[in-house]
Write a protein that holds these residues in place. Structure first.
Motif, mmCIF file in Angstrom:
data_model
loop_
_atom_site.group_PDB
_atom_site.id
_atom_site.type_symbol
_atom_site.label_atom_id
_atom_site.label_comp_id
_atom_site.label_asym_id
_atom_site.label_seq_id
_atom_site.Cartn_x
_atom_site.Cartn_y
_atom_site.Cartn_z
ATOM 1 N N ASP A 1 0.828 -1.223 0.000
ATOM 2 C CA ASP A 1 0.000 0.000 0.000
ATOM 3 C C ASP A 1 0.859 1.269 0.000
ATOM 4 O OD1 ASP A 1 -2.437 -1.206 -0.025
ATOM 5 O OD2 ASP A 1 -2.982 -0.734 2.043
ATOM 6 N N GLU A 2 0.293 2.320 -0.589
ATOM 7 C CA GLU A 2 0.896 3.658 -0.474
ATOM 8 C C GLU A 2 0.021 4.439 0.487
ATOM 9 O OE1 GLU A 2 2.397 5.747 -3.714
ATOM 10 O OE2 GLU A 2 2.944 3.953 -4.844
ATOM 11 N N ILE A 3 0.624 5.106 1.444
ATOM 12 C CA ILE A 3 -0.165 5.835 2.449
ATOM 13 C C ILE A 3 0.319 7.286 2.499
ATOM 14 C CG2 ILE A 3 -0.920 5.899 4.862
ATOM 15 C CD1 ILE A 3 -0.188 2.956 5.121
ATOM 16 N N VAL A 4 -0.640 8.207 2.383
ATOM 17 C CA VAL A 4 -0.317 9.639 2.452
ATOM 18 C C VAL A 4 -0.633 10.122 3.871
ATOM 19 C CG1 VAL A 4 -0.837 11.927 1.501
ATOM 20 C CG2 VAL A 4 -0.867 9.906 0.005
ATOM 21 N N ILE A 5 0.361 10.710 4.527
ATOM 22 C CA ILE A 5 0.187 11.133 5.926
ATOM 23 C C ILE A 5 0.439 12.643 6.034
ATOM 24 C CG2 ILE A 5 0.825 10.661 8.332
ATOM 25 C CD1 ILE A 5 2.184 8.073 7.292
ATOM 26 N N GLU A 6 -0.600 13.348 6.495
ATOM 27 C CA GLU A 6 -0.509 14.822 6.591
ATOM 28 C C GLU A 6 -0.933 15.283 7.978
ATOM 29 O OE1 GLU A 6 -2.475 16.869 3.038
ATOM 30 O OE2 GLU A 6 -3.210 14.815 2.916
ATOM 31 N N PRO A 7 -0.591 16.532 8.321
ATOM 32 C CA PRO A 7 -1.122 17.102 9.570
ATOM 33 C C PRO A 7 -2.557 17.565 9.357
ATOM 34 C CG PRO A 7 0.280 18.693 8.449
ATOM 35 C CD PRO A 7 0.318 17.436 7.627
ATOM 36 N N TRP A 8 -3.271 17.902 10.441
ATOM 37 C CA TRP A 8 -4.578 18.568 10.298
ATOM 38 C C TRP A 8 -4.353 19.846 9.489
ATOM 39 C CZ3 TRP A 8 -6.443 14.417 11.648
ATOM 40 C CH2 TRP A 8 -6.946 14.013 12.865
ATOM 41 N N ARG A 9 -5.267 20.141 8.585
ATOM 42 C CA ARG A 9 -5.149 21.376 7.805
ATOM 43 C C ARG A 9 -6.272 22.316 8.210
ATOM 44 N NH1 ARG A 9 -0.303 20.772 5.004
ATOM 45 N NH2 ARG A 9 -0.236 18.809 3.868
ATOM 46 N N ALA A 10 -5.935 23.375 8.917
ATOM 47 C CA ALA A 10 -6.928 24.388 9.300
ATOM 48 C C ALA A 10 -6.177 25.643 9.719
ATOM 49 C CB ALA A 10 -7.790 23.885 10.462
ATOM 50 N N ARG A 11 -6.731 26.802 9.350
ATOM 51 C CA ARG A 11 -6.068 28.072 9.672
ATOM 52 C C ARG A 11 -5.848 28.207 11.185
ATOM 53 N NH1 ARG A 11 -8.814 33.587 8.532
ATOM 54 N NH2 ARG A 11 -10.513 32.117 8.328
ATOM 55 N N ALA A 12 -6.801 27.709 11.958
ATOM 56 C CA ALA A 12 -6.719 27.852 13.413
ATOM 57 C C ALA A 12 -5.755 26.846 14.057
ATOM 58 C CB ALA A 12 -8.114 27.694 14.025
ATOM 59 N N PHE A 13 -5.258 25.881 13.264
ATOM 60 C CA PHE A 13 -4.304 24.874 13.771
ATOM 61 C C PHE A 13 -2.995 24.981 12.974
ATOM 62 C CE2 PHE A 13 -7.914 21.585 14.835
ATOM 63 C CZ PHE A 13 -8.207 22.263 16.016
ATOM 64 N N PRO A 14 -2.163 25.987 13.216
ATOM 65 C CA PRO A 14 -0.939 26.100 12.406
ATOM 66 C C PRO A 14 0.025 24.937 12.654
ATOM 67 C CG PRO A 14 -0.957 27.708 14.211
ATOM 68 C CD PRO A 14 -2.292 27.040 14.224
ATOM 69 N N VAL A 15 0.744 24.564 11.611
ATOM 70 C CA VAL A 15 1.719 23.465 11.731
ATOM 71 C C VAL A 15 2.887 23.929 12.607
ATOM 72 C CG1 VAL A 15 3.390 22.056 10.451
ATOM 73 C CG2 VAL A 15 1.108 22.417 9.513
ATOM 74 N N VAL A 16 3.251 23.108 13.585
ATOM 75 C CA VAL A 16 4.421 23.389 14.423
ATOM 76 C C VAL A 16 5.647 22.763 13.772
ATOM 77 C CG1 VAL A 16 5.470 22.986 16.695
ATOM 78 C CG2 VAL A 16 3.016 23.455 16.530
ATOM 79 N N ARG A 17 5.512 21.516 13.403
ATOM 80 C CA ARG A 17 6.588 20.784 12.717
ATOM 81 C C ARG A 17 6.018 19.494 12.134
ATOM 82 N NH1 ARG A 17 12.189 21.062 13.302
ATOM 83 N NH2 ARG A 17 13.269 19.207 12.616
ATOM 84 N N ASP A 18 6.377 19.185 10.924
ATOM 85 C CA ASP A 18 5.935 17.949 10.253
ATOM 86 C C ASP A 18 4.428 17.709 10.439
ATOM 87 O OD1 ASP A 18 8.572 17.617 9.498
ATOM 88 O OD2 ASP A 18 9.036 16.178 11.074
ATOM 89 N N LEU A 19 4.089 16.722 11.281
ATOM 90 C CA LEU A 19 2.689 16.324 11.437
ATOM 91 C C LEU A 19 2.070 16.901 12.710
ATOM 92 C CD1 LEU A 19 3.290 12.581 10.456
ATOM 93 C CD2 LEU A 19 2.449 14.410 8.967
ATOM 94 N N VAL A 20 2.817 17.763 13.395
ATOM 95 C CA VAL A 20 2.339 18.332 14.668
ATOM 96 C C VAL A 20 1.725 19.701 14.415
ATOM 97 C CG1 VAL A 20 3.023 19.111 16.976
ATOM 98 C CG2 VAL A 20 4.191 17.158 15.920
ATOM 99 N N VAL A 21 0.486 19.893 14.877
ATOM 100 C CA VAL A 21 -0.136 21.215 14.759
ATOM 101 C C VAL A 21 -0.386 21.785 16.146
ATOM 102 C CG1 VAL A 21 -1.255 20.692 12.536
ATOM 103 C CG2 VAL A 21 -2.537 20.332 14.667
#
Ligand code: SF4
Ligand code: FES
Length: 266
Positions: free
Chosen positions: A103-123
């Motif tokens: 399998d191929e798996i795409v892994i992203e952080p939560w995407r929302a203006r109110a949850f800015p990315v801190v690093r990689d997958l951490v918001v």
């Protein structure tokens, strides 16, 4: 397997890497080898990180704490779905048996203006903390723990309050919503307290302040897509959103009435 050795999988991961909130992010591809179907999704990422560290590379940053489905810290978008493909399951409780070798798996952080990315997958989900600070509490001094059943509460209300209290603040509802609305989270927190006698004295102020804070944090409006309910690992019902709207309308009417009476009396 015929030889009795444990069956393992090899997966291709496309992981969002981003140094900090200001840096541009991008997907990077990794191979995860020797993945056991009995491992959790986070244990699979641990395996990848051990390999990265062993090769002198930066491990993938991701949030987690309890790994038991109760703290709400694990927050990954997996193949476009918050917490992945299994209903009613947090990322930490998602097991690799739900994926297949190759399998191929795409892994992203939560995407929302109110949850800015801190690093990689951490918001940064501090916006949720500020929502709670705005009204998600009971401010009267309730003393020590009361004896059981000393405050009678009808079973229907007690059950509903317990259902609302199941929210673990993970943010999947926001990540799933096309408007990045926090209505399901806010509704769960408001209803949990507003339904109970201990929360009733502050019910109007609570709902008005929490909704005001929700808007101030940049969360979007609810337009009834119901993606929040589908993504929620704790089965929080979107019915609570309707109740929140009723609580808000009543609170606004009561506060207008109170100011009218105050000016008439003054
Ligand atoms: S309502 Fe559900 S999805 Fe939203 S924060 Fe609470 S537990 Fe997570
Ligand atoms: S790490 Fe606590 S709910 Fe997943």
């Amino acid at each position: 397997m015929a030889d009795g050795s444990p069956k393992t999988m090899t997966l291709t991961l496309h992981v969002w890497r981003q140094k900090n909130a200001r840096a541009a992010g991008a997907f990077q591809t990794y191979k995860a080898t020797g993945v056991s179907p009995d491992q959790s999704f986070l244990e699979m990422l641990d395996l990848v990180n051990e390999d990265l560290i062993g090769r002198g590379q930066e491990p993938i940053a991701f949030d987690h704490d309890c790994r038991e489905g109760i703290c709400g810290m694990c927050s990954l978008m997996i193949n476009g779905e918050p917490h992945g493909p299994e209903r009613g399951t947090t990322t930490c409780q998602l097991h690799m048996r739900h994926f297949h070798d190759g399998d191929e798996i795409v892994i992203e952080p939560w995407r929302a203006r109110a949850f800015p990315v801190v690093r990689d997958l951490v918001v940064d989900r501090g916006a949720f903390d500020r929502l709670i600070q705005a009204g998600g509490y009971v401010s009267v001094n309730a003393g020590g723990a009361p004896d059981a059943n000393s405050v009678p509460i009808p079973k229907k209300e007690a059950d509903l309050a317990m259902d609302a209290a199941a929210c673990i603040g993970c943010g999947a509802c926001v990540a799933a919503c096309p408007n990045a609305s926090a209505m399901l989270f806010t509704a769960a927190k408001v209803r949990h307290l507003n339904l109970l006698p201990q929360g009733a004295p502050e019910r109007d102020l609570r709902v008005m302040k929490m909704v005001e804070q929700m808007d101030a944090e940049g969360f979007g409006a609810c337009t009834n897509h119901l993606e929040c309910e589908a993504a929620c690992p704790k089965g929080i019902s979107a019915d609570f959103i309707g109740e929140l709207n009723r609580d808000l309308a009543t609170a606004i009417l009561r506060s207008r009435e109170a100011s009218k009476n105050a000016s008439a009396g003054g």
